[in-house]
Scaffold this active site. Structure first.
Site, short mmCIF file in Angstrom:
data_model
loop_
_atom_site.label_atom_id
_atom_site.label_comp_id
_atom_site.label_asym_id
_atom_site.label_seq_id
_atom_site.Cartn_x
_atom_site.Cartn_y
_atom_site.Cartn_z
CG LEU A 186 62.69 -25.39 9.55
CD1 LEU A 186 63.20 -26.92 9.62
CD2 LEU A 186 61.23 -25.55 9.21
CG ASP A 187 60.00 -20.76 14.52
OD1 ASP A 187 60.58 -19.89 14.02
OD2 ASP A 187 58.85 -20.87 14.72
N PRO A 188 63.47 -22.93 16.27
CG PRO A 188 64.60 -21.91 17.92
CD PRO A 188 63.81 -21.61 16.97
CG LEU A 189 58.55 -26.46 18.65
CD1 LEU A 189 58.83 -27.08 20.00
CD2 LEU A 189 57.33 -25.82 18.49
CB ALA A 190 60.27 -26.30 13.44
#
Length: 342
Positions: free
Chosen positions: A75-79
């Protein structure tokens, strides 16, 4: 309190955590490894006694010898949301979660596209957004349902002829060929909530310079006719937020949620990027497990955060709280299923 008995230890298995927004998936796994590598649930008791509890290396042969741990889809850092973790022989099952059907919720913000297709990136272009209605978005969603072909963002680590795509864009090197599109399946895609301007999100402050825009145009010259990246401003109103809306989707493995939002912005004559992203399901692991099914819930990250500071007392069942939370949601790959007895 029910006792948990495990006739054979250690076990290999799969469980899911609720990743918070902010850290990378790798940093979350490395933090988790410090607990897992010191637990008799996953490490042989004689090895723990011989080695003693302490900091676990996160890389190299020594780290792998202590305990094998991995995740089933970054998962991306934002997610935030479901992140499947494999321990021991459970790591061999992680590929199943890369290709499985996943469910997401994402909030899209109109009027601006970024290099990363989300709010972590820099503004590439702004575009009119006030003309976009819920009905227009509903209509445009039809183009994205079913089997579609997606192009990944040009600012991604995917390689073309040995060079990452983002390098072409940053250095102004023409792409040698179009970015290969991927066939994916969008099983469902709907507006979950229309926020309008009733939210606190804003476009990223950092914006592309004219030189960065020219470099990106240069990179696209080989695959697009007369690429032109320019802002299309419309009169601003003090305190007004661009329209935002929440999408829910069920998609096949390999789907770029950010690309759906980016392309949807174009489809409604505007621009768009992701400001929040939650993975709500990955295979049998879900944030909200379905009753009367084989679904398994996820362990909240704060359970591990607290345990990292202090594991707490061992309960009457022989386990600390974080171990108990994992056992309750564990899919055993090797070893007996944990049994609870009164």
């Amino acid at each position: 309190m029910p006792k948990v008995t495990l006739p054979q230890l250690p076990v290999s298995g799969l469980f899911a955590i609720i990743k918070p927004s902010g850290p990378t998936s790798m940093s979350v796994i490395n933090d988790l490894k410090q607990l897992v590598g010191n637990s008799r649930l996953f490490v042989e008791a004689d090895k723990l006694e011989k080695r003693g509890k302490g900091k676990i290396p996160t890389r190299g042969k020594r780290a792998r010898e202590i305990v094998k741990i991995g995740q089933g889809g970054t998962l991306d850092p934002l997610a935030d949301g479901v992140l499947v973790v494999g321990i021991g022989k459970g790591t061999k099952r992680l590929n199943e979660f890369l290709d499985c059907v996943k469910e997401y919720r994402t909030m899209a913000l109109l009027g601006c596209e970024t290099d990363t297709y989300d709010s972590e990136g820099s503004r590439v272009r702004v575009a009119p957004w006030r003309h976009v209605t819920r009905e227009a978005v509903e209509s445009a969603l039809n183009k994205f349902r079913g089997e579609i072909h997606q192009a990944p963002p040009i600012f991604s680590a995917l390689k073309m002829e040995g060079r990452p795509l983002y390098e072409y864009a940053r250095k102004g090197i023409p792409l040698p060929r179009p970015i290969e599109k991927r066939k994916v399946t969008i099983h469902s895609l709907d507006i979950l909530e229309w926020k309008g301007s009733d939210h606190q999100f804003r476009w990223p402050e950092k914006a592309f310079t004219s030189d960065e825009k020219k470099a990106m145009e240069k990179a696209l010259e080989g695959v697009e006719e007369n690429p032109n990246i320019k802002d299309e401003l419309e009169p601003s109103v003090d305190g007004e937020s661009p329209t935002a809306f929440v999408l829910s989707m069920k998609v096949s493995g390999g789907t770029y949620v950010r690309s759906i939002v980016h392309d949807l912005g174009h489809a409604v004559g505007s621009a768009a990027h992701v400001v929040t992203l939650t993975r709500s399901r990955q295979g049998l692991f879900a944030l909200e497990p379905t009753a009367d099914s084989e679904d398994k819930g996820c362990v909240p990250w704060d359970v591990f955060s607290r345990a990292s500071e202090s594991e707490g007392d061992v309960g009457e069942d022989g386990w600390t709280q974080w171990e108990r939370e994992v056992i309750d949601r564990l899919e055993i790959i090797e070893g007996p299923k944990p049994q609870k007895t009164s």
